[in-house]
Design a protein around this motif. Structure first.
Motif, PDB file in Angstrom:
ATOM      1  N   THR A  85       0.782  -1.317  -0.152  1.00  0.00           N
ATOM      2  CA  THR A  85       0.042  -0.090   0.100  1.00  0.00           C
ATOM      3  C   THR A  85       0.819   1.198   0.061  1.00  0.00           C
ATOM      4  O   THR A  85       0.485   2.348   0.063  1.00  0.00           O
ATOM      5  CB  THR A  85      -0.842  -0.116   1.136  1.00  0.00           C
ATOM      6  OG1 THR A  85      -0.103  -0.218   2.392  1.00  0.00           O
ATOM      7  CG2 THR A  85      -2.096  -0.925   1.185  1.00  0.00           C
ATOM      8  N   GLU A  99      16.684   0.048   4.984  1.00  0.00           N
ATOM      9  CA  GLU A  99      16.967  -0.163   6.328  1.00  0.00           C
ATOM     10  C   GLU A  99      17.655  -1.354   6.747  1.00  0.00           C
ATOM     11  O   GLU A  99      18.226  -1.795   7.372  1.00  0.00           O
ATOM     12  CB  GLU A  99      15.632   0.223   7.148  1.00  0.00           C
ATOM     13  CG  GLU A  99      15.035   1.532   7.099  1.00  0.00           C
ATOM     14  CD  GLU A  99      14.370   1.989   5.682  1.00  0.00           C
ATOM     15  OE1 GLU A  99      13.920   0.959   4.927  1.00  0.00           O
ATOM     16  OE2 GLU A  99      13.612   2.941   5.809  1.00  0.00           O
ATOM     17  N   SER A 159       4.273   3.884  -1.370  1.00  0.00           N
ATOM     18  CA  SER A 159       4.694   4.174  -2.471  1.00  0.00           C
ATOM     19  C   SER A 159       5.142   3.228  -3.531  1.00  0.00           C
ATOM     20  O   SER A 159       4.928   3.243  -4.813  1.00  0.00           O
ATOM     21  CB  SER A 159       5.460   5.690  -2.410  1.00  0.00           C
ATOM     22  OG  SER A 159       6.209   6.117  -3.409  1.00  0.00           O
ATOM     23  N   VAL A 160       6.221   2.786  -3.086  1.00  0.00           N
ATOM     24  CA  VAL A 160       7.096   1.606  -4.147  1.00  0.00           C
ATOM     25  C   VAL A 160       5.983   0.392  -4.276  1.00  0.00           C
ATOM     26  O   VAL A 160       5.926   0.045  -5.284  1.00  0.00           O
ATOM     27  CB  VAL A 160       8.421   1.152  -3.306  1.00  0.00           C
ATOM     28  CG1 VAL A 160       8.935   0.012  -4.122  1.00  0.00           C
ATOM     29  CG2 VAL A 160       9.211   2.056  -3.257  1.00  0.00           C
ATOM     30  N   GLY A 211      -0.224  -1.479   6.116  1.00  0.00           N
ATOM     31  CA  GLY A 211      -0.077  -1.162   7.470  1.00  0.00           C
ATOM     32  C   GLY A 211      -1.453  -0.649   7.712  1.00  0.00           C
ATOM     33  O   GLY A 211      -2.525  -1.308   7.987  1.00  0.00           O
ATOM     34  N   GLN A 212      -1.698   0.700   7.835  1.00  0.00           N
ATOM     35  CA  GLN A 212      -3.046   1.145   8.212  1.00  0.00           C
ATOM     36  C   GLN A 212      -4.290   1.346   7.148  1.00  0.00           C
ATOM     37  O   GLN A 212      -5.287   1.174   7.566  1.00  0.00           O
ATOM     38  CB  GLN A 212      -2.852   2.715   8.824  1.00  0.00           C
ATOM     39  CG  GLN A 212      -1.995   2.766  10.063  1.00  0.00           C
ATOM     40  CD  GLN A 212      -2.473   1.997  11.081  1.00  0.00           C
ATOM     41  OE1 GLN A 212      -3.473   2.097  11.505  1.00  0.00           O
ATOM     42  NE2 GLN A 212      -1.482   1.199  11.837  1.00  0.00           N
TER      43      GLN A 212
HETATM   44  P1  NDP Z   1       5.407   4.257   2.220  1.00  0.00           P
HETATM   45  O1  NDP Z   1       5.773   4.927   3.576  1.00  0.00           O
HETATM   46  O2  NDP Z   1       5.057   4.959   1.059  1.00  0.00           O
HETATM   47  O3  NDP Z   1       5.096   2.763   2.469  1.00  0.00           O
HETATM   48  C1  NDP Z   1       5.255   2.060   3.276  1.00  0.00           C
HETATM   49  C2  NDP Z   1       4.303   0.793   3.290  1.00  0.00           C
HETATM   50  O4  NDP Z   1       5.045  -0.057   4.613  1.00  0.00           O
HETATM   51  C3  NDP Z   1       3.076   0.638   3.390  1.00  0.00           C
HETATM   52  O5  NDP Z   1       2.735  -0.244   2.625  1.00  0.00           O
HETATM   53  C4  NDP Z   1       2.831   0.571   4.754  1.00  0.00           C
HETATM   54  O6  NDP Z   1       1.657   0.433   5.044  1.00  0.00           O
HETATM   55  C5  NDP Z   1       3.669  -0.080   5.297  1.00  0.00           C
HETATM   56  N1  NDP Z   1       4.132  -0.206   6.762  1.00  0.00           N
HETATM   57  C6  NDP Z   1       4.375   1.200   7.512  1.00  0.00           C
HETATM   58  N2  NDP Z   1       4.571   0.545   8.697  1.00  0.00           N
HETATM   59  C7  NDP Z   1       4.751  -0.527   8.711  1.00  0.00           C
HETATM   60  C8  NDP Z   1       5.376  -1.611   9.927  1.00  0.00           C
HETATM   61  N3  NDP Z   1       5.598  -1.181  10.878  1.00  0.00           N
HETATM   62  N4  NDP Z   1       4.990  -2.826   9.416  1.00  0.00           N
HETATM   63  C9  NDP Z   1       4.609  -3.198   8.194  1.00  0.00           C
HETATM   64  N5  NDP Z   1       4.185  -2.551   7.413  1.00  0.00           N
HETATM   65  C10 NDP Z   1       4.315  -1.232   7.402  1.00  0.00           C
HETATM   66  O7  NDP Z   1       7.059   3.969   1.812  1.00  0.00           O
HETATM   67  P2  NDP Z   1       7.723   3.781   0.438  1.00  0.00           P
HETATM   68  O8  NDP Z   1       7.125   3.196  -0.444  1.00  0.00           O
HETATM   69  O9  NDP Z   1       8.054   5.247   0.226  1.00  0.00           O
HETATM   70  O10 NDP Z   1       9.308   3.252   0.891  1.00  0.00           O
HETATM   71  C11 NDP Z   1       9.217   1.995   1.330  1.00  0.00           C
HETATM   72  C12 NDP Z   1      10.700   1.512   1.302  1.00  0.00           C
HETATM   73  O11 NDP Z   1      11.447   1.612   0.138  1.00  0.00           O
HETATM   74  C13 NDP Z   1      11.650   2.282   2.256  1.00  0.00           C
HETATM   75  O12 NDP Z   1      12.669   1.523   2.911  1.00  0.00           O
HETATM   76  C14 NDP Z   1      12.193   3.702   1.544  1.00  0.00           C
HETATM   77  O13 NDP Z   1      13.344   3.731   2.133  1.00  0.00           O
HETATM   78  C15 NDP Z   1      12.585   2.525   0.207  1.00  0.00           C
HETATM   79  N6  NDP Z   1      12.470   3.570  -1.019  1.00  0.00           N
HETATM   80  C16 NDP Z   1      11.516   4.205  -1.408  1.00  0.00           C
HETATM   81  C17 NDP Z   1      11.379   5.069  -2.518  1.00  0.00           C
HETATM   82  C18 NDP Z   1      10.297   5.761  -2.933  1.00  0.00           C
HETATM   83  O14 NDP Z   1      10.351   6.209  -4.228  1.00  0.00           O
HETATM   84  N7  NDP Z   1       9.255   5.819  -2.485  1.00  0.00           N
HETATM   85  C19 NDP Z   1      12.709   4.802  -3.329  1.00  0.00           C
HETATM   86  C20 NDP Z   1      13.630   4.269  -3.069  1.00  0.00           C
HETATM   87  C21 NDP Z   1      13.659   3.475  -1.906  1.00  0.00           C
HETATM   88  P3  NDP Z   1       0.269   1.677   5.123  1.00  0.00           P
HETATM   89  O15 NDP Z   1       0.648   2.780   4.168  1.00  0.00           O
HETATM   90  O16 NDP Z   1      -0.977   0.743   4.686  1.00  0.00           O
HETATM   91  O17 NDP Z   1      -0.008   2.010   6.400  1.00  0.00           O
END
Ligand code: NDP
Ligand code: MG
Length: 396
Positions: free
Chosen positions: A10, A125, A12-13, A38-39
């Motif tokens: 859910t 991470e 961005s990636v 997550g949420q």
């Molecule tokens: P987002 O915040 O957009 O999404 C994070 C995802 O993880 C969501 O599905 C969220 O669920 C879920 N989530 C949040 N907290 C938890 C938890 N405690 N346990 C399990 N799931 C959880 O992040 P991004 O997509 O931006 O980034 C994801 C990873 O990719 C990060 O490590 C980031 O550094 C890396 N990255 C991102 C890039 C980007 O363009 N966005 C580029 C390069 C690397 P919900 O939203 O439903 O709460």
């Protein structure tokens, strides 16, 4: 049929991964094992339905009933909690996207690697906190890790078949983030909204703020060291405002290979999904003539102290990456909650590193997830103390 799972579906990636999978034929082309979120359970349930996933897991146990109701009649199982997410990673899949944000992405990534197959790693991470453990787990189980962070995907592609020994430098590009043109003396006043206005990339909130502070680039420098096994002095960061060159490799014969493209994460996600092939992707073609010029400049370490802290972290080695990441996550939480200022984030990480560097055993590599989690836990306590002290100073 190839099977896949998407962790952090859910986000961005995650959403961009879902988009590419649907464009490639969705359930007709891939058997989806697990999707997690997550949420946002409404969106998670929709993704699970669209991909006909076997199981959908929310990180939040309080949302299980809601998720179950949303999935009624779909044939997708519902589950909740951190353990259920790791259990979902225990269901074998050929290709697993690791796109959970934060240290919570490590345990499911390790679990997935134990089944062989390919882990497409966006969760930087995991590499920063436990790079050696992750790579050793992959090697022990014949699994492959493909980088999804755009810089590392770029370097991976620019490297081609050449050995690391032929590399002089790996050059990571950085946009400079939302505050790159702010006067230095005003940075302390920057708000969350200010730090969230990224000039080029649309990303999740946490990574966007980390781009403004360059903690994101600092993480990526450590990620480069861990993933490619290159020595820290061969890793360089340059500010490249246009975000067209996604990173470069300079070889010993003077050749520099650059990966270029429009700033769209689907380049890197799609490359990992289709590897070792290339498929047409829905990204805008690059028009260099329309762009006219590409610029490069050295980063100012006064503006971006995170880069200096990354160097100290790599010099210390061992489990210090886990301290760096945990302290950064806590500092970011405090900033997002408006309890500390923008420039206090680096101070929190600096103080946490200072306090923990003398800790016995910290310089040794972690050999288990438990060891990493213990370091992460201790660093979070110290970072929280440091942030509260700074927050009190700010309030007073
Ligand atoms: P987002 O915040 O957009 O999404 C994070 C995802 O993880 C969501 O599905 C969220 O669920 C879920 N989530 C949040 N907290 C938890 C938890 N405690 N346990 C399990 N799931 C959880 O992040 P991004 O997509 O931006 O980034 C994801 C990873 O990719 C990060 O490590 C980031 O550094 C890396 N990255 C991102 C890039 C980007 O363009 N966005 C580029 C390069 C690397 P919900 O939203 O439903 O709460
Ligand atoms: Mg990146």
């Amino acid at each position: 049929m190839r099977s896949l799972s998407i962790f952090g579906a859910t986000g961005s990636v995650g959403e961009q991964t879902v988009d590419l999978v649907l464009r490639a034929g969705g359930a007709a082309a891939y058997r989806t094992v697990a999707v997690t979120g997550g949420q946002n359970v409404v969106r998670l349930a929709q993704i699970a339905r669209d991909l006909r996933a076997e199981v959908a897991v929310t990180a939040d146990p309080a949302r299980l009933d809601e998720l179950r109701a949303l999935l009624a009649g779909s044939g997708t199982e519902a589950a909740a909690g951190a353990e259920a997410i790791t259990e979902a990673a225990d269901r074998p899949a050929d290709w697993v996207m690791s796109a959970i944000v934060g240290a919570a992405g490590l345990a499911p990534g390790l679990a997935a690697l134990r089944h062989g197959g390919t882990l497409a790693l966006a969760n930087k991470e995991s590499l920063v906190t436990a790079g050696r453990l992750l790579l050793a787990t992959a090697a022990a189980h014949g699994a492959r890790i493909l980088p999804v962070d755009s810089e590392h995907s770029a370097i991976f592609q620019a490297l081609g078949p050449d050995p690391i020994a032929a590399v002089d430098r790996m050059i990571l590009t950085a946009s400079g983030g939302a505050l790159r043109d702010w006067p230095l003396e005003r940075l302390a006043e920057a708000t969350v909204a200010d730090a969230c206005r990224h000039p080029n990339w649309a990303m999740g909130q946490r990574i966007t703020v980390d781009s403004a502070s360059m903690f994101n680039k600092a993480m990526e420098v450590i990620e480069t060291r861990e993933f490619f096994g290159i020595s820290p002095e061969k890793i360089e960061v340059v500010i490249h405002r246009e975000s067209i060159v996604h990173s470069m490799v300079a070889f010993c014969d003077g050749a520099v290979m650059a990966h270029m493209g429009s700033p769209d994460m689907r380049h890197a996600i799609g490359y990992a999904l289709n590897w070792p092939d290339r498929q047409r992707l829905p990204v805008a073609p690059l028009d260099l003539v329309a762009l006219g010029q590409l610029t490069f400049q050295a980063p100012d370490l006064m503006r971006y102290p995170a880069l200096r802290l990354a160097q100290a972290t790599m010099r210390a080695g061992g489990k210090v990456g886990a301290v760096f990441n945990a302290a950064k996550e806590v500092a970011l939480d405090h900033f997002l909650d408006r309890r500390i200022g923008f420039t206090d984030m680096a101070a929190v990480v600096d103080r946490t590193l200072d306090r923990l560097l003398a800790e016995p055993g910290l310089q040794n590599d972690a050999t288990s997830l438990d060891e990493v989690l213990a370091t992460d836990h201790l660093a979070r306590i110290r970072a929280d103390e440091a942030a509260k002290t700074l927050g009190r100073k700010r309030a007073g």
